[in-house]
Design an enzyme around this catalytic site. Structure first.
Site, mmCIF file in Angstrom:
data_model
loop_
_atom_site.group_PDB
_atom_site.id
_atom_site.type_symbol
_atom_site.label_atom_id
_atom_site.label_comp_id
_atom_site.label_asym_id
_atom_site.label_seq_id
_atom_site.Cartn_x
_atom_site.Cartn_y
_atom_site.Cartn_z
ATOM 1 N N HIS A 63 0.303 -4.554 16.809
ATOM 2 C CA HIS A 63 0.963 -5.324 15.737
ATOM 3 C C HIS A 63 1.267 -6.751 16.239
ATOM 4 O O HIS A 63 2.435 -7.115 16.451
ATOM 5 C CB HIS A 63 2.243 -4.564 15.400
ATOM 6 C CG HIS A 63 3.003 -5.001 14.200
ATOM 7 N ND1 HIS A 63 3.360 -6.309 13.957
ATOM 8 C CD2 HIS A 63 3.516 -4.296 13.175
ATOM 9 C CE1 HIS A 63 4.059 -6.361 12.829
ATOM 10 N NE2 HIS A 63 4.163 -5.156 12.340
ATOM 11 N N GLU A 74 -2.810 -7.823 12.569
ATOM 12 C CA GLU A 74 -2.706 -6.577 13.329
ATOM 13 C C GLU A 74 -4.048 -5.857 13.410
ATOM 14 O O GLU A 74 -4.713 -5.664 12.400
ATOM 15 C CB GLU A 74 -1.654 -5.684 12.678
ATOM 16 C CG GLU A 74 -0.329 -6.414 12.491
ATOM 17 C CD GLU A 74 0.642 -5.652 11.605
ATOM 18 O OE1 GLU A 74 0.650 -4.417 11.655
ATOM 19 O OE2 GLU A 74 1.384 -6.292 10.844
HETATM 20 C C1 BG6 Z 1 3.831 -4.535 8.929
HETATM 21 C C2 BG6 Z 1 3.908 -3.731 7.662
HETATM 22 O O1 BG6 Z 1 2.811 -4.024 9.730
HETATM 23 O O2 BG6 Z 1 5.055 -4.431 9.652
HETATM 24 C C3 BG6 Z 1 5.090 -4.211 6.830
HETATM 25 O O3 BG6 Z 1 2.685 -3.847 6.930
HETATM 26 C C4 BG6 Z 1 6.374 -4.137 7.647
HETATM 27 O O4 BG6 Z 1 5.207 -3.415 5.651
HETATM 28 C C5 BG6 Z 1 6.170 -4.930 8.936
HETATM 29 O O5 BG6 Z 1 7.446 -4.679 6.890
HETATM 30 C C6 BG6 Z 1 7.384 -4.894 9.875
HETATM 31 O O6 BG6 Z 1 7.790 -3.597 10.122
HETATM 32 P P1 BG6 Z 1 9.087 -3.294 10.966
HETATM 33 O O7 BG6 Z 1 9.269 -1.803 10.919
HETATM 34 O O8 BG6 Z 1 8.826 -3.798 12.349
HETATM 35 O O9 BG6 Z 1 10.207 -4.047 10.301
#
Ligand code: BG6
Length: 318
Positions: free
Chosen positions: A187, A290
């Site tokens: 990510h 990502e």
């Molecule tokens: C992204 C998702 O990968 O991560 C989003 O597609 C999400 O929907 C974002 O809001 C952040 O996620 P988190 O759990 O780290 O707040």
């Protein structure tokens, strides 16, 4: 007589234990001038990698790269100033590992979002230097804690190689007797000069699911520019994405292997403000691209088999 040490003393002792552990890791894995262990905020152990072409910083908590700075350039990855750096808490920025599910768990939305790899403590397994390459491997194996969240046996390995580029390979092995299915993502949060002066190339013509519109299917027409909240999963897209950042005058390349999904995310102002660990204006300096296998691109692993997901990050002025 109460033999329990006073809280301050307890803290001091646990700080000393942490130091001892860090010293032991440094003795086993440190490589002069190339790999060193350091204590991050709240005593979280970090591994620093150095090479001729750049440096990287990796947190054992989460198995997460939190900095990658190519020599002579500004940092390539964005890290929120509000990140909490607490055990079992996601770090906001760098490259969190989403595994064994991406986003909400498909059947149990009360389970941790993006799985448990990013909130687990990883083991440092190997460090190595070969010429200009500095190499690190971390591991996370199934345990009683992981089985309470996900009833499967697995071996997860994260290899990080720093040279002219930064390469991450996440290898998932099914060590149990039953098949299992995973979704996953590296990510990556990229640092950009000004999100509204960024052009994202390489996704044109691909179809995507819009997470802001109940996963509606749409097709990307032309290059992508971001000027509002964006949350998309591009499917069956294995090609390299290029971020053309005119404000920092830099091109970032996100190449990949073993990945069929590309997720693009920027929370924009309101969502950023609603997140305790996100700088209010931080959304202007970041974008997530990502390297993933999500939704219909999920991976099925039979017993004894493994799958590798890699992203290769590089950049140049321009
Ligand atoms: C992204 C998702 O990968 O991560 C989003 O597609 C999400 O929907 C974002 O809001 C952040 O996620 P988190 O759990 O780290 O707040």
């Amino acid at each position: 007589m109460d033999t329990k040490p006073a809280p301050a003393l307890q803290q001091q002792r646990s700080g000393m234990e942490q130091n001892d552990r860090l010293d032991a890791l440094q003795a086993q894995f440190g490589i002069i001038g190339r790999v060193s262990l350091e204590q991050g905020r709240n005593d979280l152990p970090l591994v620093r990698l150095n090479g001729r072409h750049g440096q990287a910083l990796v947190s054992l908590e989460g198995g997460q790269v939190i900095d990658y700075t190519p020599t002579g350039q500004p940092p390539l990855l964005w890290l929120s100033q509000q990140s909490r750096f607490q055990p079992a808490t996601p770090i906001r920025g760098g490259i969190p590992i989403c595994w064994p599910w991406f986003g909400d768990h498909p059947d149990h939305p009360q389970l941790p979002a993006h799985g448990f790899a990013r909130i687990s403590r990883w083991q440092l397994l190997e460090t190595r230097v070969e010429g200009d390459s500095t190499y690190l491997q971390l591991g996370l194996d199934s345990s009683a804690e992981s089985r309470a969240l996900w009833p499967h046996d697995f071996q997860l390995r994260l290899s990080i190689c720093l040279d002219q580029q930064l390469t991450l390979t996440l290898s998932s092995r099914n060590t149990g007797g039953r098949p299992f299915t995973i979704t996953e993502a590296l990510h990556s949060y990229f640092r950009v000069g000004d999100i509204e002066q960024l052009t994202i190339h390489g996704l044109e013509g691909f179809s995507y699911r819009d997470k802001l519109q109940s996963l509606q299917e749409k097709t990307q027409v032309g290059d992508l520019r971001i000027s509002a909240e964006t949350d998309r999963v591009y499917l069956d897209s294995a090609s390299t994405v290029r971020l053309s950042d005119s404000s920092l005058q830099r091109q970032i390349h996100v190449a990949k292997r073993g990945s069929l999904s590309t997720v693009v995310w920027n929370p924009w102002d309101q969502k950023a403000r609603a997140m305790v660990d996100f700088d209010d204006q931080g959304f202007r300096q970041m974008v997530c691209i990502e390297t993933a296998n999500a939704l219909s691109n999920r991976i099925e692993l039979a017993p004894g088999t493994s799958h590798q997901l890699s992203c290769i990050l590089s950049s140049e002025a321009g």
